[in-house]
Motif scaffolding. Structure first.
Motif, short mmCIF file in Angstrom:
data_model
loop_
_atom_site.label_atom_id
_atom_site.label_comp_id
_atom_site.label_asym_id
_atom_site.label_seq_id
_atom_site.Cartn_x
_atom_site.Cartn_y
_atom_site.Cartn_z
N ASN A 58 0.82 -1.21 0.00
CA ASN A 58 0.00 0.00 0.00
C ASN A 58 0.86 1.26 0.00
O ASN A 58 0.54 2.24 -0.69
CB ASN A 58 -0.94 0.01 1.21
N LEU A 59 1.94 1.24 0.77
CA LEU A 59 2.85 2.39 0.79
C LEU A 59 3.50 2.59 -0.57
O LEU A 59 3.62 3.72 -1.07
CB LEU A 59 3.92 2.20 1.87
N ALA A 60 3.92 1.47 -1.19
CA ALA A 60 4.53 1.56 -2.53
C ALA A 60 3.54 2.07 -3.55
O ALA A 60 3.90 2.86 -4.44
CB ALA A 60 5.06 0.18 -2.94
N TYR A 61 2.27 1.66 -3.43
CA TYR A 61 1.23 2.10 -4.36
C TYR A 61 0.98 3.61 -4.23
O TYR A 61 0.89 4.33 -5.23
CB TYR A 61 -0.05 1.32 -4.10
N LYS A 62 0.89 4.08 -3.00
CA LYS A 62 0.56 5.49 -2.77
C LYS A 62 1.73 6.43 -3.08
O LYS A 62 1.52 7.62 -3.31
CB LYS A 62 0.11 5.69 -1.32
N ASN A 63 2.96 5.90 -3.07
CA ASN A 63 4.14 6.75 -3.30
C ASN A 63 5.03 6.15 -4.38
O ASN A 63 6.25 6.16 -4.29
CB ASN A 63 4.94 6.90 -2.00
N LEU A 88 3.65 -4.23 -9.46
CA LEU A 88 2.97 -3.54 -10.55
C LEU A 88 1.54 -4.06 -10.72
O LEU A 88 0.61 -3.28 -10.98
CB LEU A 88 3.75 -3.72 -11.86
N GLN A 89 1.33 -5.37 -10.54
CA GLN A 89 -0.01 -5.93 -10.62
C GLN A 89 -0.88 -5.42 -9.47
O GLN A 89 -2.06 -5.10 -9.67
CB GLN A 89 0.05 -7.46 -10.58
N PHE A 90 -0.30 -5.33 -8.28
CA PHE A 90 -1.03 -4.80 -7.12
C PHE A 90 -1.46 -3.36 -7.39
O PHE A 90 -2.61 -2.98 -7.09
CB PHE A 90 -0.14 -4.87 -5.88
N ILE A 91 -0.56 -2.55 -7.94
CA ILE A 91 -0.88 -1.15 -8.24
C ILE A 91 -1.99 -1.06 -9.29
O ILE A 91 -2.92 -0.26 -9.16
CB ILE A 91 0.39 -0.41 -8.72
N GLU A 95 -5.69 0.54 -8.68
CA GLU A 95 -6.23 1.61 -9.52
C GLU A 95 -7.58 1.21 -10.10
O GLU A 95 -8.49 2.04 -10.18
CB GLU A 95 -5.25 1.93 -10.66
N SER A 96 -7.71 -0.06 -10.50
CA SER A 96 -8.99 -0.53 -11.04
C SER A 96 -10.08 -0.46 -9.99
O SER A 96 -11.22 -0.06 -10.27
CB SER A 96 -8.84 -1.97 -11.55
N ARG A 97 -9.75 -0.88 -8.76
CA ARG A 97 -10.73 -0.81 -7.67
C ARG A 97 -11.15 0.63 -7.40
O ARG A 97 -12.31 0.93 -7.15
CB ARG A 97 -10.16 -1.43 -6.39
N LYS A 98 -10.15 1.52 -7.45
CA LYS A 98 -10.42 2.94 -7.20
C LYS A 98 -11.36 3.50 -8.27
O LYS A 98 -12.31 4.24 -7.95
CB LYS A 98 -9.09 3.71 -7.22
#
Length: 260
Positions: A58-63, A88-91, A95-98
């Motif tokens: 989550n931290l990597a995704y947000k930053n 990259l898949q998690f990100i 994004e898709s969920r968002k």
């Protein structure tokens, strides 16, 4: 924990010391930074620490832009492409969920607006509001602004346009089409068409019954969503009191008269 947290987590995992592992996982999660997130992420995966792993993700995704410039990320690209792919898949999934959540909120907002428009249409046709009221109401007897006047005023303007527009006969007016759709939507929701004072309610209901096989599935879905939004809205506010009135006559154009 500051100096040896990473080492202690590895040792607690290898030597099966669950209490120490739990404390290390919590301590490292509280000390996550952009600089160390990739290293801790790798450790969380290797030591089977899902909570720590998810927090790092989550931290990597947000930053992500900042994380990309760290030495840990560059090392990851060279030596652990599988983990890079997982990040990259998690990100991408996040994004898709968002986007889905944003789209769902927008849809719910639209359904609530349509539900409010239905309430205002019924209110205008039954009780009257400022400049527009039912045909059997004396001129100047309409009520003052209601508690949803911003929406109600827009419906009144639409009704006034609909009553005088010359293009609607040929279907060439977008505003009249909107009014037509609101009347049709009301008819799909209304449960008392025989006593309803909204124009064309009973006629739309009869036509829908005669052409049941031709019903558009998307229209059915819209009706269900608006009904659901109305039900949710009614839980937070009192229902408007409605008095049953006898069904009035339809004019020669098939449109119920309003007092404008």
């Amino acid at each position: 924990m500051e100096k040896y947290g990473i080492h202690l987590l590895a040792l607690s995992h290898v030597y099966l010391v669950p209490l120490l592992k739990q404390k290390c996982t919590k301590g490292l999660a509280q000390r996550l930074t952009i600089e160390n997130v990739v290293d801790v992420l790798q450790l969380g995966r290797l030591c089977d620490a899902p909570d720590l792993y998810l927090k790092c993700m989550n931290l990597a995704y947000k930053n992500f832009k900042a994380v990309e410039s760290t030495e840990g990320w560059k090392f990851l690209q060279k030596h652990d492409p599988l983990l890079e792919l997982q990040i990259l898949q998690f990100i991408d999934e996040a994004e898709s969920r968002k986007k889905r959540t944003r789209r769902h909120r927008e849809e719910q907002s639209l359904y609530l607006q349509l539900s409010e428009a239905m309430e205002c249409l019924e209110h205008i046709c039954t009780e009257g509001c400022t400049s527009v009221g039912p045909y059997d109401m004396e001129a100047g007897k309409q009520k003052g602004p209601c508690n949803k006047f911003s929406t109600c005023r827009g419906i009144q303007l639409l009704i006034q346009h609909f009553a005088t527009c010359k293009k609607r006969v040929n279907g060439g007016c977008m505003r009249c089409k909107r009014m037509w759709q609101l009347l049709k939507l009301h008819s799909s929701i209304c449960e008392q068409p025989d006593v309803c004072k909204v124009p064309l309610c009973r006629q739309f209901k009869l036509k829908a019954h005669q052409e049941r096989r031709g019903h558009d599935s998307r229209w059915k879905l819209l009706v269900r969503k608006v009904v659901s939004a109305r039900a949710m809205s009614s839980l937070s506010m009192p229902k408007r009191k409605r008095e049953e009135e006898p069904r009035e006559a339809i004019d020669s154009h098939g449109i119920r008269s309003f007092r404008l």
